[in-house]
Write a protein that holds these residues in place. Structure first.
Motif, PDB file in Angstrom:
ATOM      1  N   VAL A 165     -50.153 -14.118 -60.276  1.00  0.00           N
ATOM      2  CA  VAL A 165     -50.041 -15.123 -61.343  1.00  0.00           C
ATOM      3  C   VAL A 165     -49.143 -16.274 -60.887  1.00  0.00           C
ATOM      4  O   VAL A 165     -49.457 -17.452 -61.057  1.00  0.00           O
ATOM      5  N   VAL A 166     -48.025 -15.927 -60.282  1.00  0.00           N
ATOM      6  CA  VAL A 166     -47.096 -16.968 -59.846  1.00  0.00           C
ATOM      7  C   VAL A 166     -47.686 -17.754 -58.676  1.00  0.00           C
ATOM      8  O   VAL A 166     -47.480 -18.963 -58.560  1.00  0.00           O
ATOM      9  N   LEU A 194     -48.711 -14.904 -50.646  1.00  0.00           N
ATOM     10  CA  LEU A 194     -48.558 -16.176 -51.366  1.00  0.00           C
ATOM     11  C   LEU A 194     -49.109 -17.329 -50.533  1.00  0.00           C
ATOM     12  O   LEU A 194     -49.885 -18.153 -51.027  1.00  0.00           O
ATOM     13  N   LEU A 195     -48.722 -17.373 -49.274  1.00  0.00           N
ATOM     14  CA  LEU A 195     -49.172 -18.467 -48.413  1.00  0.00           C
ATOM     15  C   LEU A 195     -50.684 -18.396 -48.194  1.00  0.00           C
ATOM     16  O   LEU A 195     -51.371 -19.421 -48.189  1.00  0.00           O
ATOM     17  N   ILE A 302     -49.643 -11.108 -69.562  1.00  0.00           N
ATOM     18  CA  ILE A 302     -48.538 -10.729 -68.698  1.00  0.00           C
ATOM     19  C   ILE A 302     -47.566  -9.787 -69.401  1.00  0.00           C
ATOM     20  O   ILE A 302     -47.123  -8.813 -68.829  1.00  0.00           O
ATOM     21  N   GLY A 303     -47.297 -10.080 -70.631  1.00  0.00           N
ATOM     22  CA  GLY A 303     -46.468  -9.175 -71.409  1.00  0.00           C
ATOM     23  C   GLY A 303     -45.073  -9.005 -70.883  1.00  0.00           C
ATOM     24  O   GLY A 303     -44.524  -7.915 -70.847  1.00  0.00           O
ATOM     25  N   MET A 304     -44.496 -10.068 -70.427  1.00  0.00           N
ATOM     26  CA  MET A 304     -43.121  -9.997 -69.923  1.00  0.00           C
ATOM     27  C   MET A 304     -42.298 -11.113 -70.539  1.00  0.00           C
ATOM     28  O   MET A 304     -42.817 -12.007 -71.177  1.00  0.00           O
ATOM     29  N   ASP A 305     -41.022 -11.054 -70.278  1.00  0.00           N
ATOM     30  CA  ASP A 305     -40.126 -12.037 -70.876  1.00  0.00           C
ATOM     31  C   ASP A 305     -40.415 -13.444 -70.362  1.00  0.00           C
ATOM     32  O   ASP A 305     -40.304 -14.408 -71.080  1.00  0.00           O
ATOM     33  N   LEU A 322     -40.076 -20.917 -58.614  1.00  0.00           N
ATOM     34  CA  LEU A 322     -40.981 -20.056 -59.359  1.00  0.00           C
ATOM     35  C   LEU A 322     -40.605 -18.606 -59.107  1.00  0.00           C
ATOM     36  O   LEU A 322     -40.211 -18.245 -57.999  1.00  0.00           O
ATOM     37  N   PRO A 323     -40.756 -17.768 -60.136  1.00  0.00           N
ATOM     38  CA  PRO A 323     -40.291 -16.375 -60.013  1.00  0.00           C
ATOM     39  C   PRO A 323     -41.245 -15.503 -59.214  1.00  0.00           C
ATOM     40  O   PRO A 323     -41.723 -14.488 -59.715  1.00  0.00           O
ATOM     41  N   TYR A 324     -41.519 -15.891 -57.996  1.00  0.00           N
ATOM     42  CA  TYR A 324     -42.332 -15.058 -57.109  1.00  0.00           C
ATOM     43  C   TYR A 324     -41.376 -14.102 -56.414  1.00  0.00           C
ATOM     44  O   TYR A 324     -40.643 -14.486 -55.515  1.00  0.00           O
TER      45      TYR A 324
END
Length: 447
Positions: A165-166, A194-195, A302-305, A322-324
């Motif tokens: 997602v991130v 990610l890359l 996602i169901g997260m904070d 970004l929170p990756y």
DNA sequence: GCGATCAGCT
DNA sequence: CACAGCTGATCGC
């Protein structure tokens, strides 16, 4: 567990078998000691084996014992106190932290212990579900007596989305800056997925520094050499060493051409706005935070904070974070605890900014929840130095961690030329490790 | 002079 | 703040 049996991510000697969870520098202290590795058998994943010589050129591979994810090995140890033989079986479980990362499950005469190392546990992803099944299969009917847990983000406020997602959010940011150069801060290992995702989504190569390219090839993530390059003129997206990722460098790059920086990290304080940081350091306030719009991603899946609909926080002008994260967030830790249901749990991260004893949040999920701190081993004696992390009470400011004692002697690359003389030691290290800050700037300014 | 290790920093 | 890592100083060979 008796002292002097096995060590995980600790290589100072005195044990009969050694286990490396992954190849990040703060887990390999002592592995590069003078004279090569000769303390005893060294277990790690085949991927780690492949990368090992690039980090430790002199290593004696005859002592290395590759252990594939899901595979087991039997250890014949002897009690240092009584000399009686001890039988221990170890099983490797994928940790999904960085390439080659493993957890180790030990079972045998000393009880049952699980050492997670650094790990992620995104059960929305196939890989994590398979890892969970591998763990359950390996455990069978056994109960984990002691769980050594990656408590990096062990706080209810620290929740972030799964990495895919991130990764897509990062693609969105880059798409929103079609005329910008982009630098992404990464470490020597990790965030390859990610890359790869960015490269495929944008149909764009990604620049990496030479040593990182070698790592990519050793990992086999770019077999056709279509994704990563060390040629600057082929792309506007660059993965740079995390330590090149500073505001000063970003500003310098912006004098050459418009450049944004993206820092993929779960570290919460990076999400703070730039004003907070400017004020806290007594500097004049920065310009107002620029906001970025993101496409919604299926609302509540996602169901997260962390709210993926809100813009990512900007910690400085032109820099996004970004929170990756390659570490499990709180909800994943909770699920892991519910799955393993250990008798007791001990955090393995002692240098975290907010070291939290996992028992504080997960005591109710432990079998010994009605007891205070006790020796985690069964009736076989006190716990070993080697498997006991540097523990400290809650709410104590951690001391500075002793620095790594590794001596990475990477193979040389020609790109390391720099007119900036600092010291012979610095030059030597520079030669060894490939491109650094100055190289990146030179390379981009030439492009 | 060199590598190993430590201290300091982000 | 430090996920993991870089740099300079110092020490012993």
């Amino acid at each position: 567990m008796d002292e002097g049996l096995v060590s995980v991510d600790k290589f100072s000697g005195g044990s009969q078998a050694y286990f490396l969870t992954h190849l990040h520098q703060d887990h390999t202290r002592g592995l590069g000691a003078a004279g090569g590795w000769r303390h005893g058998p060294l277990y790690c994943s085949p991927t780690t084996v492949r990368l090992l010589p690039t980090r430790f050129p002199g290593i004696d591979t005859s002592l290395v014992r590759p252990l594939a994810p899901g595979a087991s090995a039997s250890l014949s140890l002897s009690s240092p106190t009584s000399d009686r033989p001890l039988s221990v079986r170890v099983t490797a479980i994928p940790a999904l932290h960085c390439p080659g990362s493993l957890m180790y499950l030990f079972r045998g005469d000393l009880g049952c212990m699980l050492y997670t190392g650094d790990f992620r546990w995104e059960l929305g992803c196939d890989k994590a579900r398979r890892a969970k099944q591998a763990l359950l299969d390996a455990l069978g009917e056994d109960t984990v007596d002691v769980l050594y847990l990656d408590n990096t983000y062990c706080h209810p406020s620290l929740n972030f989305p799964p990495r895919p997602v991130v990764a897509e959010q990062m693609v969105d940011i880059i798409r929103a800056h079609p005329d910008h150069e982009v630098i992404i801060g990464v470490d020597t290992l990790g965030k390859e997925d990610l890359l790869l995702h960015i490269s495929r989504a944008l149909q764009m190569k990604i620049w990496v520094w030479p040593q990182r390219l070698q790592t990519m090839h050793l990992l086999g993530v770019d077999e056709n050499q279509e994704i990563f390059t060390t040629q600057t003129n082929l792309t506007r997206v660059r993965a740079v060493p995390r330590y090149s990722f500073t505001i000063e460098n970003l500003e310098a790059l912006n004098t050459v051409c418009p450049t944004i920086g993206i820092m993929p990290s779960g570290i919460p304080w990076l999400w703070k706005s730039c004003e907070d940081r400017a004020e806290s350091k007594g500097r004049p306030p920065r310009p107002p935070v620029k906001s970025i719009r993101f496409k919604g991603r299926n609302g509540g899946t996602i169901g997260m904070d962390y709210d993926p609909l809100s813009p990512p926080k900007l910690f400085e002008k032109d820099a996004y974070t970004l929170p990756y994260s390659e570490h499990a967030c709180f909800s994943e830790l909770k699920d892991f605890m519910q799955t393993v249901k250990p008798s007791t749990v001990i955090g393995i991260v002692s240098s975290s900014f907010c070291y939290v004893n996992p028992r504080h949040h997960f005591r109710h999920l432990c079998g010994d929840n009605d007891q205070a701190e006790r020796s985690p081993a069964k009736s076989k004696g006190g716990d070993t130095d080697s498997l006991t992390p540097k523990r400290r009470p809650d709410n104590l400011t951690p001391k500075r961690r002793p620095n790594g004692s590794t001596s990475p002697k990477e193979r040389k690359f020609s790109i390391s030329s720099s007119s900036l003389y600092r010291s012979k030691v610095a030059m030597k290290r520079k030669e060894c490790c490939g491109a650094r800050i100055v190289d990146t700037e030179e390379v981009i300014s030439v492009a």
